[in-house]
Write a protein that holds these residues in place. Sequence first.
Motif, PDB file in Angstrom:
ATOM      1  N   GLN A  91     -13.277  -5.528  28.257  1.00 41.16           N
ATOM      2  CA  GLN A  91     -13.352  -6.353  29.462  1.00 41.16           C
ATOM      3  C   GLN A  91     -14.711  -7.033  29.520  1.00 41.16           C
ATOM      4  O   GLN A  91     -15.742  -6.381  29.450  1.00 41.16           O
ATOM      5  CB  GLN A  91     -13.129  -5.504  30.723  1.00 41.16           C
ATOM      6  CG  GLN A  91     -11.758  -4.885  30.782  1.00 41.16           C
ATOM      7  CD  GLN A  91     -11.467  -4.166  32.081  1.00 41.16           C
ATOM      8  OE1 GLN A  91     -10.371  -4.264  32.583  1.00 41.16           O
ATOM      9  NE2 GLN A  91     -12.414  -3.432  32.620  1.00 41.16           N
ATOM     10  N   ASP A  92     -14.697  -8.343  29.654  1.00 37.57           N
ATOM     11  CA  ASP A  92     -15.911  -9.130  29.738  1.00 37.57           C
ATOM     12  C   ASP A  92     -15.795 -10.066  30.924  1.00 37.57           C
ATOM     13  O   ASP A  92     -14.917 -10.919  30.960  1.00 37.57           O
ATOM     14  CB  ASP A  92     -16.125  -9.922  28.441  1.00 37.57           C
ATOM     15  CG  ASP A  92     -17.474 -10.614  28.400  1.00 37.57           C
ATOM     16  OD1 ASP A  92     -18.278 -10.418  29.336  1.00 37.57           O
ATOM     17  OD2 ASP A  92     -17.729 -11.338  27.430  1.00 37.57           O
ATOM     18  N   VAL A 114      -6.048  -3.880  25.077  1.00 35.59           N
ATOM     19  CA  VAL A 114      -6.240  -4.721  26.258  1.00 35.59           C
ATOM     20  C   VAL A 114      -7.506  -5.537  26.082  1.00 35.59           C
ATOM     21  O   VAL A 114      -8.586  -4.981  25.881  1.00 35.59           O
ATOM     22  CB  VAL A 114      -6.351  -3.868  27.548  1.00 35.59           C
ATOM     23  CG1 VAL A 114      -6.659  -4.739  28.743  1.00 35.59           C
ATOM     24  CG2 VAL A 114      -5.076  -3.076  27.768  1.00 35.59           C
ATOM     25  N   ASN A 115      -7.403  -6.851  26.136  1.00 32.66           N
ATOM     26  CA  ASN A 115      -8.544  -7.759  26.112  1.00 32.66           C
ATOM     27  C   ASN A 115      -8.513  -8.611  27.365  1.00 32.66           C
ATOM     28  O   ASN A 115      -7.568  -9.370  27.575  1.00 32.66           O
ATOM     29  CB  ASN A 115      -8.513  -8.671  24.881  1.00 32.66           C
ATOM     30  CG  ASN A 115      -8.876  -7.937  23.613  1.00 32.66           C
ATOM     31  OD1 ASN A 115      -9.767  -7.093  23.620  1.00 32.66           O
ATOM     32  ND2 ASN A 115      -8.211  -8.252  22.536  1.00 32.66           N
ATOM     33  N   GLN A 116      -9.539  -8.486  28.189  1.00 35.04           N
ATOM     34  CA  GLN A 116      -9.643  -9.300  29.397  1.00 35.04           C
ATOM     35  C   GLN A 116     -10.993  -9.996  29.415  1.00 35.04           C
ATOM     36  O   GLN A 116     -12.031  -9.351  29.397  1.00 35.04           O
ATOM     37  CB  GLN A 116      -9.479  -8.434  30.649  1.00 35.04           C
ATOM     38  CG  GLN A 116      -8.121  -7.804  30.767  1.00 35.04           C
ATOM     39  CD  GLN A 116      -7.873  -7.166  32.108  1.00 35.04           C
ATOM     40  OE1 GLN A 116      -6.874  -7.444  32.737  1.00 35.04           O
ATOM     41  NE2 GLN A 116      -8.756  -6.308  32.558  1.00 35.04           N
ATOM     42  N   ILE A 117     -10.939 -11.318  29.440  1.00 35.46           N
ATOM     43  CA  ILE A 117     -12.151 -12.128  29.471  1.00 35.46           C
ATOM     44  C   ILE A 117     -12.068 -13.048  30.676  1.00 35.46           C
ATOM     45  O   ILE A 117     -11.063 -13.722  30.882  1.00 35.46           O
ATOM     46  CB  ILE A 117     -12.316 -12.943  28.171  1.00 35.46           C
ATOM     47  CG1 ILE A 117     -12.425 -11.982  26.974  1.00 35.46           C
ATOM     48  CG2 ILE A 117     -13.541 -13.842  28.239  1.00 35.46           C
ATOM     49  CD1 ILE A 117     -12.421 -12.656  25.630  1.00 35.46           C
ATOM     50  N   GLY A 118     -13.106 -13.043  31.477  1.00 34.49           N
ATOM     51  CA  GLY A 118     -13.117 -13.816  32.704  1.00 34.49           C
ATOM     52  C   GLY A 118     -13.294 -12.887  33.890  1.00 34.49           C
ATOM     53  O   GLY A 118     -13.677 -11.734  33.751  1.00 34.49           O
ATOM     54  N   ASP A 119     -12.982 -13.386  35.076  1.00 37.90           N
ATOM     55  CA  ASP A 119     -13.173 -12.618  36.301  1.00 37.90           C
ATOM     56  C   ASP A 119     -11.839 -12.330  36.990  1.00 37.90           C
ATOM     57  O   ASP A 119     -10.894 -13.111  36.890  1.00 37.90           O
ATOM     58  CB  ASP A 119     -14.079 -13.392  37.266  1.00 37.90           C
ATOM     59  CG  ASP A 119     -15.456 -13.656  36.668  1.00 37.90           C
ATOM     60  OD1 ASP A 119     -15.875 -12.887  35.783  1.00 37.90           O
ATOM     61  OD2 ASP A 119     -16.114 -14.627  37.088  1.00 37.90           O
ATOM     62  N   TYR A 120     -11.794 -11.189  37.682  1.00 39.60           N
ATOM     63  CA  TYR A 120     -10.663 -10.790  38.511  1.00 39.60           C
ATOM     64  C   TYR A 120      -9.351 -10.672  37.743  1.00 39.60           C
ATOM     65  O   TYR A 120      -8.289 -11.027  38.243  1.00 39.60           O
ATOM     66  CB  TYR A 120     -10.508 -11.746  39.709  1.00 39.60           C
ATOM     67  CG  TYR A 120     -11.718 -11.754  40.606  1.00 39.60           C
ATOM     68  CD1 TYR A 120     -11.888 -10.761  41.559  1.00 39.60           C
ATOM     69  CD2 TYR A 120     -12.685 -12.747  40.496  1.00 39.60           C
ATOM     70  CE1 TYR A 120     -13.002 -10.756  42.386  1.00 39.60           C
ATOM     71  CE2 TYR A 120     -13.798 -12.751  41.317  1.00 39.60           C
ATOM     72  CZ  TYR A 120     -13.953 -11.753  42.256  1.00 39.60           C
ATOM     73  OH  TYR A 120     -15.057 -11.750  43.067  1.00 39.60           O
TER      74      TYR A 120
END
Length: 135
Positions: A91-92, A114-120
């Motif tokens: 998560q970034d 799981v790869n999450q880039i960005g906000d919220y």
Amino acid sequence: QVTQDVTGGLNMSMVNQVGDHNHSMVKQDAVGSFNTSWVYQEGDQNHSSVKQEGTTGGNNFSDVKQYGMYNHSEVIQLVSDAAWNQSFVFQDGEHNESLVNQTGNLDGNNMSLVNQIGDYNSVTVTQIGGVTTIN
């Protein structure tokens, strides 16, 4: 906080936190199997919780990396008999939520990436038994 219980198995855990008010809790339990967990958090007030349990023939692996602020990750992996679990979380950004819940049974395999880039961003992964993979 890291708690590891082992009977004939192997537990390894590495937690590296940079910044202020980061929180990590790793609990691993192995009976005739092994657990491995790496957690790296950078920024302010990131939270990571990893709970892994294993029984004979099973094994767990979890890798959590969080950059940014106010990210939350929770990984729960349970194995039974010949099963194994594997989970990667990246998560970034800020205010990202991730929940991975994997349970394996006899002859079961689980893997989650799981790869999450960005906000919220928010993701929930639930896998029970069998051969399942989520990217």
